[in-house]
Design an enzyme around this catalytic site. Structure first.
Site, mmCIF file in Angstrom:
data_model
loop_
_atom_site.group_PDB
_atom_site.id
_atom_site.type_symbol
_atom_site.label_atom_id
_atom_site.label_comp_id
_atom_site.label_asym_id
_atom_site.label_seq_id
_atom_site.Cartn_x
_atom_site.Cartn_y
_atom_site.Cartn_z
ATOM 1 C CB ALA A 156 -0.929 -0.003 1.205
ATOM 2 C CG ASP A 204 -4.518 0.818 -1.763
ATOM 3 O OD1 ASP A 204 -5.663 0.664 -2.249
ATOM 4 O OD2 ASP A 204 -4.162 1.858 -1.176
ATOM 5 C CD GLU A 211 -2.263 4.170 -8.390
ATOM 6 O OE1 GLU A 211 -2.849 5.197 -8.029
ATOM 7 O OE2 GLU A 211 -1.583 3.463 -7.624
ATOM 8 C CG HIS A 261 -3.776 4.954 -4.509
ATOM 9 N ND1 HIS A 261 -2.717 5.394 -5.265
ATOM 10 C CD2 HIS A 261 -3.497 5.371 -3.244
ATOM 11 C CE1 HIS A 261 -1.854 6.048 -4.514
ATOM 12 N NE2 HIS A 261 -2.313 6.041 -3.255
ATOM 13 N N GLY A 284 -6.011 3.364 0.383
ATOM 14 C CA GLY A 284 -5.403 3.266 1.722
ATOM 15 C C GLY A 284 -5.765 4.446 2.610
HETATM 16 N N1 LIG Z 1 -2.037 3.659 -0.255
HETATM 17 C C1 LIG Z 1 -2.259 4.877 0.166
HETATM 18 O O1 LIG Z 1 -3.354 5.411 0.033
HETATM 19 C C2 LIG Z 1 -1.176 5.622 0.836
HETATM 20 C C3 LIG Z 1 0.139 5.384 0.524
HETATM 21 N N2 LIG Z 1 1.138 6.074 1.165
HETATM 22 C C4 LIG Z 1 2.529 5.760 0.807
HETATM 23 O O2 LIG Z 1 3.157 5.202 1.945
HETATM 24 C C5 LIG Z 1 4.469 5.715 2.014
HETATM 25 C C6 LIG Z 1 4.964 5.649 3.431
HETATM 26 O O3 LIG Z 1 4.231 6.553 4.223
HETATM 27 P P1 LIG Z 1 4.734 7.021 5.672
HETATM 28 O O4 LIG Z 1 4.860 5.877 6.575
HETATM 29 O O5 LIG Z 1 3.855 8.123 6.062
HETATM 30 O O6 LIG Z 1 6.158 7.590 5.298
HETATM 31 P P2 LIG Z 1 7.338 7.936 6.305
HETATM 32 O O7 LIG Z 1 8.205 8.887 5.575
HETATM 33 O O8 LIG Z 1 6.813 8.301 7.629
HETATM 34 O O9 LIG Z 1 8.097 6.537 6.433
HETATM 35 C C7 LIG Z 1 8.813 5.952 5.396
HETATM 36 C C8 LIG Z 1 9.922 5.114 6.014
HETATM 37 O O10 LIG Z 1 10.569 4.421 4.958
HETATM 38 C C9 LIG Z 1 11.957 4.415 5.257
HETATM 39 N N3 LIG Z 1 12.705 4.158 4.036
HETATM 40 C C10 LIG Z 1 13.032 5.007 3.034
HETATM 41 N N4 LIG Z 1 13.741 4.372 2.079
HETATM 42 C C11 LIG Z 1 13.862 3.096 2.486
HETATM 43 C C12 LIG Z 1 14.498 1.953 1.934
HETATM 44 N N5 LIG Z 1 15.133 2.015 0.753
HETATM 45 N N6 LIG Z 1 14.456 0.811 2.638
HETATM 46 C C13 LIG Z 1 13.810 0.743 3.837
HETATM 47 N N7 LIG Z 1 13.198 1.795 4.413
HETATM 48 C C14 LIG Z 1 13.225 2.959 3.735
HETATM 49 C C15 LIG Z 1 12.214 5.783 5.846
HETATM 50 O O11 LIG Z 1 13.420 5.807 6.577
HETATM 51 C C16 LIG Z 1 10.983 5.951 6.714
HETATM 52 O O12 LIG Z 1 11.187 5.485 8.016
HETATM 53 C C17 LIG Z 1 4.322 7.139 1.473
HETATM 54 O O13 LIG Z 1 5.550 7.630 0.962
HETATM 55 C C18 LIG Z 1 3.306 6.995 0.395
HETATM 56 O O14 LIG Z 1 3.966 6.752 -0.823
HETATM 57 C C19 LIG Z 1 0.850 6.984 2.131
HETATM 58 C C20 LIG Z 1 -0.432 7.240 2.473
HETATM 59 C C21 LIG Z 1 -1.554 6.635 1.815
HETATM 60 O O1 LIG Z 2 -5.657 9.528 -1.153
HETATM 61 C C1 LIG Z 2 -4.915 9.787 -2.088
HETATM 62 O O2 LIG Z 2 -5.275 10.323 -3.105
HETATM 63 C C2 LIG Z 2 -3.432 9.451 -2.016
HETATM 64 C C3 LIG Z 2 -3.059 8.698 -0.811
HETATM 65 C C4 LIG Z 2 -1.598 8.503 -0.839
HETATM 66 O O3 LIG Z 2 -1.107 7.668 -1.537
HETATM 67 C C5 LIG Z 2 -0.741 9.386 -0.047
HETATM 68 O O4 LIG Z 2 -1.244 10.058 0.866
HETATM 69 O O5 LIG Z 2 0.465 9.425 -0.325
#
Ligand SMILES: NC(=O)C1=CN([C@@H]2O[C@H](COP(=O)(O)OP(=O)(O)OC[C@H]3O[C@@H](n4cnc5c(N)ncnc54)[C@H](O)[C@@H]3O)[C@@H](O)[C@H]2O)C=CC1
Ligand SMILES: O=C(O)CCC(=O)C(=O)O
Length: 475
Positions: free
Chosen positions: A292, A318, A323, A353, A355
């Protein structure tokens, strides 16, 4: 000609003033509506958004003139905050194809997007008036952040307002995969009764491997332990473990040990195809994969092989490399070449998508990002910006007369401050702050004893400096 009430220019177009109207100057209304987020809406410190009674609301320009384009169905909570400021807000439910986006972005001062709209250098270079981008989501990989900064365009996001929603979705998926609930439900929808227990498991005592222990990964860690799972995690940074979770030194260590592997890393060059053939080989036979994070992180063709070969017992996706821009019957082999093969696999949960798509998360994101935009437009405050240095000055008050706030975004080269202060030095500089981030620096100064008629000269002198990226004067 009357001096502009807020003037901004960039090297590419020194004429790109946001407004030349000078009619409603010197607004002193203390009634700006800032909303302090509740605990569930994020944790922006209250003192930053609540205005003191005597605080002067800086109106950067005739606010009717501020044009905002919101794409991808930004929540009403955010739209209302922006409309209350008097800005012109156009809100669309979808993202736009590149050519339409380029046409639309030419005019606007602010654009709000979610994960689908790609603000590349090509698109941003056509944005003649753009001051600021609001990403109503966590990820900012869809924006060329460096290019935006070099154009003096600030970018804001909502760093954790949807983290809990993603973590809860993953918890649900762990159980759904372990019990093959998707398949059983599909069978029942087709009229087939298939009562089986083979290869259906409790999750108690199983090991969850979290890749990326940031906001989402760490939240998930707590929830998973509460359900009796053992948690291990891999992150490029050494991070404090929550509960009895344990950090492992390498991705392979995690893949060797985990029954469920879940990905929560950002889209970076290092995370692209981070899980591919070699990594599937490292996984335990019968393990599950959940993604996700971003579609670029998993090599889907390799996942299909690993599932067909029995190495991976189930997966939940997700996010996808491509997309669609809008809802509809678009998830097919034209969009992604492996689309049909993926849809035909057993025990695979495919979600569009969603999440972060909960009422709670979208409402909180709407408020948080819109407030950041208002702070930036009206006061030049960059706290929370993901591409400019974070700069804040105490607000000007109604008691202070003949004041103006000067914002000067400039190339980070030696000697700029001396030259800027030579220009500001004709006035009383009450307070000043400057910071830099890479090649770009941001200076904010509140000056007093400045007559309205002098502002144009001040602005033009700053614009004349070779270090200038963008200048704004608010009062
Ligand atoms: N499916 C959805 O709707 C959503 C998806 N996301 C995705 O989830 C990702 C993560 O979100 P958060 O936890 O808020 O981000 P965050 O920035 O809080 O955490 C990301 C973690 O990944 C680590 N990281 C970076 N590169 C790495 C690598 N090569 N190997 C291992 N660890 C590594 C970082 O050190 C950090 O601790 C976002 O960047 C976004 O792309 C976020 C929100 C909603
Ligand atoms: O809700 C969305 O449109 C995007 C969610 C997401 O992937 C993010 O917050 O990075």
């Amino acid at each position: 000609m009357s001096p502009p009430q807020d003037i901004r220019a960039t090297p590419s177009n020194s004429e790109r003033a946001v407004s030349t109207s000078f009619g409603q100057q010197l607004s002193t209304s203390p009634s700006a509506a800032f909303h302090t987020p509740t605990a569930s809406q994020g944790s922006w410190p209250g003192h930053l958004v609540q205005r003191a009674a005597s605080e002067k609301q800086l109106k950067p320009f005739n606010t009717q003139d501020v044009k905002i384009l919101l794409l991808e169905n930004v929540n009403k909570s955010g739209q209302e905050i922006l409309k209350k400021q008097g800005y012109q807000v156009e809100a669309l439910k979808t993202s736009l194809p590149e050519d339409e986006l380029i046409e639309k972005i030419k005019d606007v001062h602010v654009i709000g997007i979610r994960s689908k709209t790609k603000l590349t250098e090509k698109v941003l270079s056509k944005a003649n008036n753009l001051l600021v981008v609001g990403c109503f989501c966590i990820g900012t990989n869809q924006v060329d952040l460096d290019y935006a900064a070099r154009q003096g365009i600030a970018v804001f996001n909502s760093p954790f307002a949807n983290s809990r929603s993603v973590a809860e979705l993953v918890i649900a998926e762990i159980i759904v995969l372990a019990r093959q609930l998707g398949d059983r439900s599909n069978e029942m929808h087709r009229g087939t009764w298939n009562k089986v227990s083979a290869k259906c498991w409790e999750i108690r005592g199983k090991t969850l491997g979290i890749v990326g222990y940031g906001h989402i990964g760490s939240q998930l860690s707590v929830l998973a332990e509460a359900m009796g799972m053992n948690v291990i995690y891999y992150d490029v940074v050494t991070l404090m473990a929550l509960g009895t979770a344990r950090q492992v030194p390498t991705l392979d260590d995690l893949l060797n040990e985990a029954d469920f592997v879940t990905l929560h890393v950002p889209d970076l060059p290092e995370t692209r195809n981070m899980i591919s053939t070699k990594q599937f080989e490292q996984m335990k036979t019968g393990a599950y994969l959940i993604n996700a994070s971003r579609g670029s992180v998993v090599d889907i063709a390799a996942l299909i092989k690993a599932m067909n070969g029995g190495k991976v017992a189930g997966a939940a996706l997700d996010v996808y490399p491509h997309e669609p821009a809008a809802n509809g019957d678009y998830f097919n082999a034209t969009l992604n070449s492996w689309g049909d093969e993926l849809r035909n696999l057993n025990n695979i949960i495919l979600t569009p998508h969603i999440g972060g798509s909960t009422e709670e998360a979208q409402r909180a994101i709407g408020i948080e990002v819109s407030e950041a935009l208002v702070r930036y437009i009206n006061q030049g405050i960059t706290l929370g910006s993901v591409n400019l240095p974070e700069v804040q000055l105490r607000s000007l008050t109604l008691e202070e007369e003949n004041t103006a706030r000067v914002i000067y975004i400039h190339k980070n080269v030696p000697g700029v401050l001396r030259r800027v202060n030579e220009i500001l030095g004709d006035h009383n500089v009450d307070k000043q702050i400057s910071d830099n981030r890479g090649d770009v620096a941001y200076l904010m100064a509140d000056i007093s004893k400045v007559q309205v008629g002098e502002i144009k000269d001040l602005y033009e002198s700053l614009e004349g400096l070779s270090s200038r990226i963008a200048t704004r004067v608010l009062y």
